[in-house]
Design a protein around this motif. Sequence first.
Motif, PDB file in Angstrom:
ATOM      1  N   ALA A  44       0.821  -1.214   0.000  1.00  4.34           N
ATOM      2  CA  ALA A  44       0.000   0.000   0.000  1.00  4.34           C
ATOM      3  C   ALA A  44       0.854   1.265   0.000  1.00  4.34           C
ATOM      4  CB  ALA A  44      -0.938  -0.010   1.206  1.00  4.34           C
ATOM      5  N   VAL A  45       1.919   1.266   0.816  1.00  3.08           N
ATOM      6  CA  VAL A  45       2.798   2.436   0.879  1.00  3.08           C
ATOM      7  C   VAL A  45       3.509   2.649  -0.450  1.00  3.08           C
ATOM      8  CG1 VAL A  45       4.841   3.406   2.001  1.00  3.08           C
ATOM      9  CG2 VAL A  45       3.074   2.303   3.376  1.00  3.08           C
ATOM     10  N   GLY A  46       4.031   1.579  -1.033  1.00  4.08           N
ATOM     11  CA  GLY A  46       4.700   1.710  -2.328  1.00  4.08           C
ATOM     12  C   GLY A  46       3.761   2.124  -3.435  1.00  4.08           C
ATOM     13  N   ASP A  47       2.502   1.659  -3.365  1.00  2.00           N
ATOM     14  CA  ASP A  47       1.521   2.047  -4.377  1.00  2.00           C
ATOM     15  C   ASP A  47       1.233   3.536  -4.338  1.00  2.00           C
ATOM     16  OD1 ASP A  47      -0.334   1.962  -6.326  1.00  2.00           O
ATOM     17  OD2 ASP A  47      -1.832   0.833  -5.230  1.00  2.00           O
ATOM     18  N   LEU A  48       1.198   4.119  -3.145  1.00  2.00           N
ATOM     19  CA  LEU A  48       0.933   5.553  -3.026  1.00  2.00           C
ATOM     20  C   LEU A  48       2.184   6.403  -3.277  1.00  2.00           C
ATOM     21  CD1 LEU A  48      -1.373   5.535   0.133  1.00  2.00           C
ATOM     22  CD2 LEU A  48      -2.065   5.820  -2.249  1.00  2.00           C
ATOM     23  N   ALA A  49       3.321   5.917  -2.798  1.00  2.00           N
ATOM     24  CA  ALA A  49       4.544   6.725  -2.892  1.00  2.00           C
ATOM     25  C   ALA A  49       5.216   6.643  -4.254  1.00  2.00           C
ATOM     26  CB  ALA A  49       5.536   6.290  -1.810  1.00  2.00           C
ATOM     27  N   GLY A  50       4.976   5.568  -5.009  1.00  2.00           N
ATOM     28  CA  GLY A  50       5.649   5.401  -6.297  1.00  2.00           C
ATOM     29  C   GLY A  50       5.392   6.524  -7.275  1.00  2.00           C
ATOM     30  N   PRO A  51       4.144   6.869  -7.586  1.00  2.00           N
ATOM     31  CA  PRO A  51       3.903   7.975  -8.528  1.00  2.00           C
ATOM     32  C   PRO A  51       4.434   9.312  -8.037  1.00  2.00           C
ATOM     33  CG  PRO A  51       1.938   6.621  -8.283  1.00  2.00           C
ATOM     34  CD  PRO A  51       2.899   6.154  -7.246  1.00  2.00           C
ATOM     35  N   VAL A  52       4.394   9.542  -6.716  1.00  2.00           N
ATOM     36  CA  VAL A  52       4.906  10.810  -6.180  1.00  2.00           C
ATOM     37  C   VAL A  52       6.416  10.904  -6.381  1.00  2.00           C
ATOM     38  CG1 VAL A  52       5.126  12.222  -4.110  1.00  2.00           C
ATOM     39  CG2 VAL A  52       3.021  10.931  -4.516  1.00  2.00           C
ATOM     40  N   ILE A  53       7.117   9.826  -6.091  1.00  2.00           N
ATOM     41  CA  ILE A  53       8.580   9.822  -6.249  1.00  2.00           C
ATOM     42  C   ILE A  53       8.969  10.022  -7.706  1.00  2.00           C
ATOM     43  CG2 ILE A  53      10.645   8.394  -6.006  1.00  2.00           C
ATOM     44  CD1 ILE A  53       9.331   7.111  -3.564  1.00  2.00           C
ATOM     45  N   VAL A  54       8.280   9.330  -8.598  1.00  2.00           N
ATOM     46  CA  VAL A  54       8.592   9.474 -10.023  1.00  2.00           C
ATOM     47  C   VAL A  54       8.269  10.881 -10.516  1.00  2.00           C
ATOM     48  CG1 VAL A  54       7.966   8.644 -12.320  1.00  2.00           C
ATOM     49  CG2 VAL A  54       8.319   7.016 -10.475  1.00  2.00           C
ATOM     50  N   ALA A  55       7.184  11.471 -10.023  1.00  2.00           N
ATOM     51  CA  ALA A  55       6.836  12.833 -10.429  1.00  2.00           C
ATOM     52  C   ALA A  55       7.882  13.839  -9.959  1.00  2.00           C
ATOM     53  CB  ALA A  55       5.459  13.200  -9.878  1.00  2.00           C
ATOM     54  N   VAL A  56       8.381  13.676  -8.735  1.00  2.00           N
ATOM     55  CA  VAL A  56       9.409  14.587  -8.221  1.00  2.00           C
ATOM     56  C   VAL A  56      10.705  14.448  -9.020  1.00  2.00           C
ATOM     57  CG1 VAL A  56      10.864  15.083  -6.226  1.00  2.00           C
ATOM     58  CG2 VAL A  56       8.417  14.695  -5.915  1.00  2.00           C
ATOM     59  N   ILE A  57      11.092  13.217  -9.324  1.00  2.00           N
ATOM     60  CA  ILE A  57      12.328  13.001 -10.095  1.00  2.00           C
ATOM     61  C   ILE A  57      12.191  13.568 -11.504  1.00  2.00           C
ATOM     62  CG2 ILE A  57      13.801  11.224 -11.101  1.00  2.00           C
ATOM     63  CD1 ILE A  57      13.222   9.515  -8.644  1.00  2.00           C
ATOM     64  N   ALA A  58      11.031  13.364 -12.138  1.00  2.00           N
ATOM     65  CA  ALA A  58      10.828  13.881 -13.492  1.00  2.00           C
ATOM     66  C   ALA A  58      10.821  15.402 -13.518  1.00  2.00           C
ATOM     67  CB  ALA A  58       9.523  13.333 -14.064  1.00  2.00           C
ATOM     68  N   ASP A  59      10.258  16.004 -12.484  1.00  2.00           N
ATOM     69  CA  ASP A  59      10.203  17.470 -12.453  1.00  2.00           C
ATOM     70  C   ASP A  59      11.570  18.080 -12.137  1.00  2.00           C
ATOM     71  OD1 ASP A  59       9.275  20.030 -12.434  1.00  2.00           O
ATOM     72  OD2 ASP A  59       8.328  19.920 -10.465  1.00  2.00           O
ATOM     73  N   LYS A  60      12.365  17.391 -11.299  1.00  2.00           N
ATOM     74  CA  LYS A  60      13.639  17.963 -10.870  1.00  2.00           C
ATOM     75  C   LYS A  60      14.742  17.768 -11.894  1.00  2.00           C
ATOM     76  CE  LYS A  60      16.834  17.952  -6.954  1.00  2.00           C
ATOM     77  NZ  LYS A  60      17.136  17.404  -5.619  1.00  2.00           N
ATOM     78  N   TYR A  61      14.810  16.594 -12.493  1.00  2.00           N
ATOM     79  CA  TYR A  61      15.939  16.288 -13.376  1.00  2.00           C
ATOM     80  C   TYR A  61      15.585  16.389 -14.846  1.00  2.00           C
ATOM     81  CZ  TYR A  61      18.132  14.513  -9.140  1.00  2.00           C
ATOM     82  OH  TYR A  61      18.669  14.411  -7.874  1.00  2.00           O
ATOM     83  N   PHE A  62      14.326  16.160 -15.209  1.00  2.00           N
ATOM     84  CA  PHE A  62      13.957  16.181 -16.631  1.00  2.00           C
ATOM     85  C   PHE A  62      13.010  17.322 -16.960  1.00  2.00           C
ATOM     86  CE2 PHE A  62      14.813  11.784 -15.389  1.00  2.00           C
ATOM     87  CZ  PHE A  62      15.797  11.444 -16.296  1.00  2.00           C
ATOM     88  N   HIS A  63      12.589  18.079 -15.959  1.00  2.00           N
ATOM     89  CA  HIS A  63      11.698  19.226 -16.150  1.00  2.00           C
ATOM     90  C   HIS A  63      10.412  18.801 -16.875  1.00  2.00           C
ATOM     91  CE1 HIS A  63      14.934  21.810 -14.762  1.00  2.00           C
ATOM     92  NE2 HIS A  63      15.747  21.228 -15.646  1.00  2.00           N
ATOM     93  N   VAL A  64       9.891  17.694 -16.457  1.00  2.00           N
ATOM     94  CA  VAL A  64       8.647  17.161 -17.022  1.00  2.00           C
ATOM     95  C   VAL A  64       7.654  17.052 -15.883  1.00  2.00           C
ATOM     96  CG1 VAL A  64       7.548  15.224 -18.187  1.00  2.00           C
ATOM     97  CG2 VAL A  64       9.877  15.905 -18.815  1.00  2.00           C
ATOM     98  N   THR A  65       6.456  17.554 -16.125  1.00  2.00           N
ATOM     99  CA  THR A  65       5.420  17.519 -15.107  1.00  2.00           C
ATOM    100  C   THR A  65       4.532  16.308 -15.328  1.00  2.00           C
ATOM    101  OG1 THR A  65       5.404  19.927 -14.994  1.00  2.00           O
ATOM    102  CG2 THR A  65       3.522  18.775 -14.056  1.00  2.00           C
ATOM    103  N   LEU A  66       4.451  15.464 -14.327  1.00  2.00           N
ATOM    104  CA  LEU A  66       3.611  14.265 -14.401  1.00  2.00           C
ATOM    105  C   LEU A  66       2.347  14.454 -13.565  1.00  2.00           C
ATOM    106  CD1 LEU A  66       6.280  11.434 -14.168  1.00  2.00           C
ATOM    107  CD2 LEU A  66       5.199  12.346 -16.202  1.00  2.00           C
TER     108      LEU A  66
END
Length: 327
Positions: free
Chosen positions: A305-327
């Motif tokens: 349950a924790v990984g299901d909720l945290a996974g999209p948030v972590i990927v969104a933060v990484i995409a916004d910080k390093y690739f400047h892509v908003t998910l």
Amino acid sequence: MAGIAILLDLWRKNQSFNAGLYSARTYQSTQFFSASAAATAATFAAGSSFASRALFGSQVAYSDAGAALPEDYISNIQSASERVFKNHALQYSTKQYDVQLKPLFSAFELRTFALTSLRSFLMYYLPLLEPRVNMEDDDDSLEDNQEDRHVDLVVPFKKSVIQIIRESTVVTTRRILERIAVHYVSQRMAWKILKDVPQSAARKAGRQMPTLVYIYCVSRTTFRGHMLGVAASWIVQVGIDLYRFFTSGFKTLQEDDDEKQVGVLAQRVSVAAVRCISSLIFASIGAGIGATLIRPSRGQWIGCAVGDLAGPVIVAVIADKYFHVTL
């Protein structure tokens, strides 16, 4: 008695001729039976008269030689035959896979529907209960705060109802995918996809595996069991995006707007796919770690349950910080 000895000799020759046509396993069992037959013939020949021995000396001598076979040789043949039989049984043994399907409309059962409704209402009504601290004592600010305290309760209610419908649709879509998997994949793969993952984690914990191997096995099992749920969520999200695309397309009939809307639709579908994949991967990893840190069954459920909720948030933060892509 001499006639019996002749018949046994002819039968033994016939068996030695047929033994070359069979496999090695059949040949070993035939040799054992031939040795037993030779010992029996020697017993009959030992009780025969002297005249019959003189007349059929060669056969009686051969039977005596067969009777003189050591017991170790016979026991070795028996053990070899037993080993061949066991290997043959293990080679052709089949495992039964018990695939249990849940009801198609299990999302609308009383307990499941009540939990879904409670979670949806808490999701949208809890933010309204946050306390607001007044840092200023001015009269104007007090009047403004009194106006802001008026909270609209209709909008959260509508959002909660939409969330309930969405989650129930996802669960029903998963049940449909489970039935499709049972009909179109092998029974073994269907059993792996539909197995109870928390119970599987508890069974794996009883095998005394090393920690890394246990985390890997639980993560792999969770990946398979959580795959249909993530696929159902992606299908529902894509269906919602397609519905919005077609409804907005009927309202605006300009070509430029249509091209922009197609681009927006493609972006939304790709974003939904990335979120679902990240949810699946992080849920699997969290399930393996949770089953190691806490009790296997409960830890697997909490980690998933924790990984299901945290996974999209972590990927969104990484995409916004390093690739400047908003998910």
